[in-house]
Design an enzyme around this catalytic site. Sequence first.
Site, PDB file in Angstrom:
ATOM      1  CB  ALA A   1      -0.886  -0.168   1.223  1.00 20.18           C
ATOM      2  CE1 TYR A   2       4.228   6.168   3.310  1.00 18.10           C
ATOM      3  CE2 TYR A   2       6.240   4.932   2.872  1.00 18.10           C
ATOM      4  CZ  TYR A   2       5.579   6.187   3.293  1.00 18.10           C
ATOM      5  OH  TYR A   2       6.347   7.204   3.219  1.00 18.10           O
TER       6      TYR A   2
END
Length: 245
Positions: free
Chosen positions: A162-163
Amino acid sequence: MKYALITGANKSIGLETARQLLQQGYYVYLGSRSLENGQQAVAQLHAEGLTQVEPLQLDVADSASITEAREAVGQKTAVLDVLVNNAGISGGMPQPTLSTSVDLIKQVFETNVFGVISVTQAFIDLLRQAPEPRIVNVTTGLASLTLHHDPTWRYYNITGAAYHPSKAALNAYTVMLAQELRDTPFKVNAVDPGYTATDFNHHSGPGTVPDAAARVVKAALLAPDGPTGQFFSDDNAPETGISPW
């Protein structure tokens, strides 16, 4: 007087960026998702003798909050010289690519990508009124796709579903925005503040908050002949200061 807006500025690198811009004579709108936290940060700066600052309730993942923030700033100034898109979330680690939920990935992108786009679009009219407008998107060295293909890179094994992709998308938006504004006085750049000891990483980073904020401020204060559409990273490229994408 010049005016700056910093999102996610109630603590850590955002707060230190505000402090350093105040020391440069800027008036700062200190964006904070929690108005109370923003007020506490402003009180801290006031206690240091830095008074040209006020809190601004701004949740970059909430369109109504962005609209209200734009209206509030617009009632006080017709010009915004600097926008620092600092607010961001990690989504928590680890983030295995095969088991991290799509809902979590969407949540991270909502803040790290769509929030930046929404804030930038909301304040672009005020930025256009500045003689030398600057947009700084705070990213991470972990967003480099090139380096993630290099097994010798020191962060090669640090992955995230995600990040990392959210910041890579932010970098891509930075490039497109800089290209669209290339024939104007705008300077639009992505800045990796480095692996810094903050709440974001449980204070595991070796870098200091003042040094990290100085990298952001440097991009905010670029001269008219300075670069645009770059990915600044002293951490990834100590010799040139420019990271591969």
